[in-house]
Each structure stands twice: as C-alpha cells, then as structure tokens.
Scaffold this active site. Structure first.
Site, short mmCIF file in Angstrom:
data_model
loop_
_atom_site.label_atom_id
_atom_site.label_comp_id
_atom_site.label_asym_id
_atom_site.label_seq_id
_atom_site.Cartn_x
_atom_site.Cartn_y
_atom_site.Cartn_z
N THR A 203 -24.56 -24.78 56.63
CA THR A 203 -25.20 -25.97 55.98
C THR A 203 -24.84 -26.98 56.78
O THR A 203 -25.67 -28.00 57.02
CB THR A 203 -24.78 -26.13 54.46
OG1 THR A 203 -24.84 -24.91 53.54
CG2 THR A 203 -25.40 -27.45 53.94
N GLU A 419 10.68 -4.95 51.69
CA GLU A 419 10.09 -5.94 52.85
C GLU A 419 10.80 -5.52 54.16
O GLU A 419 10.06 -5.59 55.20
CB GLU A 419 10.24 -7.24 52.36
CG GLU A 419 9.33 -7.56 51.13
CD GLU A 419 7.87 -7.36 51.14
OE1 GLU A 419 7.21 -7.44 52.17
OE2 GLU A 419 7.43 -6.93 50.20
N HIS A 422 9.03 -2.47 55.89
CA HIS A 422 7.79 -2.95 56.57
C HIS A 422 7.98 -3.80 57.72
O HIS A 422 7.41 -3.72 58.95
CB HIS A 422 6.89 -4.31 55.40
CG HIS A 422 6.27 -3.43 54.28
ND1 HIS A 422 5.71 -2.22 54.51
CD2 HIS A 422 6.21 -4.12 52.96
CE1 HIS A 422 5.01 -2.21 53.24
NE2 HIS A 422 5.41 -2.95 52.44
#
Length: 626
Positions: A203, A419, A422
């Site tokens: 836009t 955690e 990870h």
C-alpha cells in the site's frame, strides 16, 4: 436548491410555532379555568335552596350562575326530573347543542397526514434524481478520491525494495510524460499486481507512485464491492471506473483484491453469485471494448495463488510484482526512515538491530521502533537507548514478561535444564544459527526461550542444516531426561515442530533416500495440499519420519551426555542470572561466572513425588520454546 430547502424549513418551523401558540392560547383561555366545579349532588341541593339563577345545558354538561354571581359547572347523569326541579324554582334554563372538536384539531387531523405524504413524496423524488441519488447510494462505489490532497508519500519514504521501485518508476514516468512512450508505439501496462507477505509495503508503494506522479489517486478496498444485493458489486465497479475516467490520468488502487478476484466456479453457489458478477464486471472494465486511457490500476494482495487467471492475463494485470521481505540492508534503511524524527541514544546501532531481526517486514520494524519509544518514555529516558530496542524486540518476538507467574524451584530447575539443553546442542553443532539469548523468564506462552538468530538472511536450507535444527529441538527434552531422570510436558511444542519439519523433509523436499525426490502432497487449485500417492508410500513416509526423528534424538543425547559438565554450568548460570546473552553463554559453558558477585547454587533435582508450596496446579501445561 439548498437555499430553497432552507427557506422551506424556516417556513415550516414558524407555522408549527404559530399553531402551537394558538392551541395553547385556546386551551388556557377556556372558561373551564374560571368556573367552579360542583358535584351533581351539591348542585341539586343548591337548586332546593333556590341559590341557582341560570343554567345552560349542553349535553351532559351544565354551566350557570348562582344568585351571588358565581360561575359553576357540573355534569349530569340521566335525570328526567332535572328540568321539572329547575322550573319549580324559577331557574332560567338555556339549552345548546353539543360542540364538536375545535377547528384546529379538525385541521390537524384532516390535513396533517396529507402534508406528511406530500413531504415524503418530494423527498423521495429529490433523492431519486440522477445526479444525487441517495436512495440508491448503496450502488455507488465507496472510493476515496485524492486530488488536491494527494498522498505526500514519495519513493524516499519507501525503503528495502529498491528493485521494485525501479520497476514501478516506469509507470511514474509514463504518467508524467506519456508522449515519450507513445511516439515509439509503446503502451504502458494497464494494471500492476503487487503481491507479497503482509506488512511488506504494498500500500505504501502505491501511495508513493501516486505521490511521485502527482496525479489523482483513487483508493478502494476489494471487500467494499460485494454486498448481499445482487448487482450492487458490478454497479460499484462501473461507478469506480466512471469516476476514474473523469479524473484521468489517474491511479486506481484496489487493496486486498483477492476479496473480489477469487477464481470463478469454485463457490458453493455455482457461477451466478454476486461476487462472480462483480469479478466479471471488473474484467470488462480492465480490458473491454471501452478504452480506459490514462487509468492505471494497481492491485495489492498477499494471496496471488487464489486469483482468477483471467484477471492476471496480459492486458489486465500485465505485471505481477512480488514485494519480498527486506534483507539486512533493506531493514537498516527502513529503521532509518522510522527513527529519523526520534531522539536516539549514542549507543544505538541500527545495523545491529537489522541483523538481529531476520524475516521482519517493514510493518514489524515500525512496530519495534514504536515499542522502543514507548518503553523509553515509560522509563523516563531522554532518548531511546539500545536497551529499549532490545526490550522492544524481545517483547515483539517472544511476548511480554509474565512477572506475575511465580514458578516453584522444581519448575525453575526443569526450565533451566531444558533451555540449557537447547543452547548446548546449538553451540556444539556446526550448521545451526547463532544463539543470541537464552532466558528462563516466562514470556507469552513459554516458560523459557532460547533465541537463535542467523548470521545472514537465509532463502534456502540444506539437509545438514535441517538435521542439526532437529537436534536442537530435541535438546531440551534430552537434557531433562539425562539431568533430572524424567521428562515433562514442556517439550510438547518442540516435538510438534520437529515432527512437522521432518515430514516436510520426507514428503515435500525429497530429503529421504527411500522416498526419493517425490512430492507426496501436491497443491491443487484451491490452495489445499492433497495426497496423490498410494497407501504403501504413506507407510514408508511414516517409517522415514520416525527414523529421522530417532536418529537426531540419539545424536542430541550423545552430545549432551559427552558434554554434561557444560550442561550443568549453563543450568547453574541460568538459575543465577535468569537471562544470558551470547557472550555470557560462552563463559557459562566453561564454568566462568563473568561479573556475577553471588556464587552459583548447585541445583539439586527434586525427589520423585516431592511437592513444594508454590508448585503449579496439575492442569497447568508449561511450554518451552527452542
């Protein structure tokens, strides 16, 4: 016409006021306000006493004078001896017929409905005039026309899509100098379709084209065409292009064009519904028998795959321009535009922010800048500092901090090891993204988050990268299993993501040797994937998915088992600081506490069945995010 209407309104107002005054005068000046009302029994007693001088009988109402000169009134029932009693006492008797309603009531009752109908008829006739039909205004388009107040946006306000700006600059040049192209027999594209993800600036780009070309700009949303009344959408399309012809050369911008431009013949109502009639009229206006010289139509959508093919053919939307997400350079330029009127601290580095926001659209970056300004104002900072940008980025990407959520020691330890798992796997594998931050502070739906950011923007992913990513996803669950001897529901989201990623590797990307380069699912015209293989192939796919998941899980288990001391160090550091940045993660893995003054506590896994006072309720389902 407006002056005549005002005069009629004024005359009608004064007539109404005059009528009300006449009615009030007649009402309050009536003799009934000066007469004394007598009960009928008292009236008979006064007759017997000879106190009544004259009476006037009007139906059941009796009025008269006493011998003392006082007026009175009363109402009589059926009493046949009344006249006899009056004559016996020599009372003067007058008889008058009953009066009807007052004249003004008669006028109002007889003429007011007729006057009301005449006013309605005149009003409807005016509304149904061809020029100003308000009664049929729903058939007119709801176009916003910008002529004198054209968009002030220019190409300088659009960043991150330089190639796209060069492509549409041709349209601007044609609108400014059409003879340059016409003398060589060239024709400018009649329509340009801007496709791309939400927030990429479609836009904004259309407004910049209108601003640079300095021509009228007609803006309308695709959803404003279709109504429940048959034929209204087509009528609005005709009205839109009629207005465009009056203001040519001009730009017509149709936002979310997929609302009216979907493929025909796929709805439950067949080929005669209102939306398809609207689309047919739009196709005719874009490239029909009538010439629409000087009108350039720009459409914007984030679903180009569902548009009708007749809409996309040359002669209608000649050019289909994909507006991509900005790269690092583009994100930096976008951040510069959004921060040019904001006071920034000396420590703010927009390139660092741009590098840490891969996959962000221009709207996302504008949101981060705005959030950082709000955070700086809330903290009474004179300028927006780098820490405000970091907090805003964490808020947008990971959610707000849930400070009201108090975790038990058991939950904190479980989250810390999850955690840490990870993080450790991500640091040990060569094909993973850099770990930017890890935290055990609850944000959004997650109790802890490990945030990874790529060094550069990625557009394709290798098989090695995806396999290492699976290992990272399983790292949290493996760490819980090894360090705590149990597993929790916190790995639910990780397992779901890993399963989905593995299935895509096998069924869509041809990354399984047993399946080979075969697409198990193909996209049909409705955009939904459909399985096109046999049941035997599906069983092989399931076996391959399970094999890859098991292998990556075992690989993550080996990495954490061989580096268990580093896992312990990371978990201790997380329990102490709650949030670790990239440099702090490297120090924590080696057992260095950095600048911490408090020595880390040695976390002790909870005993089986042990429950603390601040444990979470049994129906709480924690989620961790890799």
């Amino acid at each position: 016409m407006n002056r005549f209407r005002d005069i009629l309104k004024s005359v009608a107002l004064w007539i109404t006021i005059a009528l009300l005054m006449i009615i009030a005068f007649n009402f309050f000046s009536s003799p009934q306000f000066t007469r004394k009302s007598l009960p009928f029994s008292t009236f008979l007693q006064e007759i017997e006493k000879g106190e009544i001088k004259t009476v006037t009988i009007k139906g059941q109402q009796i009025t008269g004078l006493t011998k003392e000169g006082k007026e009175f009134e009363t109402y009589t029932p059926y009493y046949p001896d009344l006249v006899k009693k009056l004559t016996e006492k020599n009372v003067e008797i007058n008889v008058k017929p009953e009066e009807g309603s007052p004249w003004y009531i008669t006028v109002l009752v007889s003429w007011l409905p007729m006057i009301f109908l005449i006013v309605i008829w005149i009003s409807m006739m005016r509304q149904m005039n061809a020029g100003g039909s308000k009664a049929l205004s729903f058939a007119k388009s709801k176009t916003k026309i910008f002529i004198d107040n054209k968009p002030k946006v220019s190409f300088k306000d659009v960043a991150g899509i330089d190639e796209i700006k060069d492509e549409v600059a041709e349209v601007v040049e044609f609108l400014r100098n059409p003879k340059k192209y016409q003398q060589l027999g060239g024709k400018i594209p009649k329509g340009i379709l801007l496709a791309g993800a939400p927030g990429t600036g479609k836009t904004l780009l259309a407004k910049a084209i209108a601003g640079e070309a300095n021509v009228p700009f007609l803006s309308v949303s695709g959803s404003e065409f279709v109504e429940m009344f048959v034929g209204v959408g087509a009528s609005r399309v005709r009205d839109l292009f009629d207005q465009a012809k009056k203001h040519a050369p001009c730009i017509v911008f149709i936002d979310e064009i997929d609302a009216v431009g979907r493929k025909r013949g796929v709805g439950v109502t067949g080929g005669h519904d209102e939306r398809e009639q609207t689309l047919n009229q739009l196709l005719v206006e874009l490239d029909g028998f009538e010439s629409n010289e000087g009108i350039i139509v720009i459409g914007a959508t984030n679903r180009p795959d569902i548009l009708d093919q007749a809409l996309l053919r040359p002669g209608r939307f000649d050019r289909q321009i994909y507006v991509p997400l900005p790269d690092i350079k583009g994100r930096t330029e976008i951040l510069k535009i959004h921060t040019k009127d904001k006071p920034l601290g000396e420590d703010v580095d927009l390139e660092v922010i741009a590098r840490s926001t891969p996959g962000f659209s221009g709207a996302d970056l504008a949101n981060i800048v705005n959030e950082s300004a709000l955070i700086a104002a809330r903290k009474n900072h004179g300028k927006i500092a780098m820490e405000d940008f970091e907090e805003a980025k964490d808020k947008v990407t990971m959610g707000i901090e849930r400070k009201s959520l108090v975790l038990s020691e058991t939950e904190k330890i479980t989250t810390a090891y999850h955690e840490a798992g990870h993080t450790l796997v991500a640091k040990l594998l060569p094909n993973t993204d850099r770990v930017h931050k890890v935290t055990i502070i609850p944000r959004g739906k997650a109790l802890g988050i490990t945030q990874q950011l790529p060094e550069d923007d990625k557009y394709t992913y290798t098989k090695d990268y995806l396999l290492d990513k699976l290992c990272v996803l399983f790292g949290g669950r493996v760490a819980e299993e090894i360090a705590l001897g149990t597993i929790s529901t916190g790995a639910g989201n990780d397992i779901e993501r890993a399963t989905e990623l593995t299935r895509k590797m096998v069924a869509e990307w041809g990354m399984s040797e047993k399946i080979g380069p075969i697409a198990v699912k193909m996209k049909e015209q409705f955009g939904e994937p459909v399985e096109i293989v046999s049941e035997d192939t599906k069983r092989i796919v399931d076996k391959e998915v399970k094999r890859i998941v098991s292998e990556t899980y075992q690989k993550a288990k080996e990495l954490i088992t061989n580096n268990f001391e580093r896992l312990e160090n990371l978990a201790k550091a997380l329990l102490e600081k709650e949030t670790l940045t990239g440099e702090e993660i490297d120090l924590a893995m080696e057992g260095k506490s950095g600048n911490s003054e408090k020595p880390p506590q040695n976390p002790v896994p909870p005993k089986k069945g042990e429950k603390k006072e601040n444990d979470l309720p049994p129906n709480f389902n924690p989620q961790f995010d890799a």
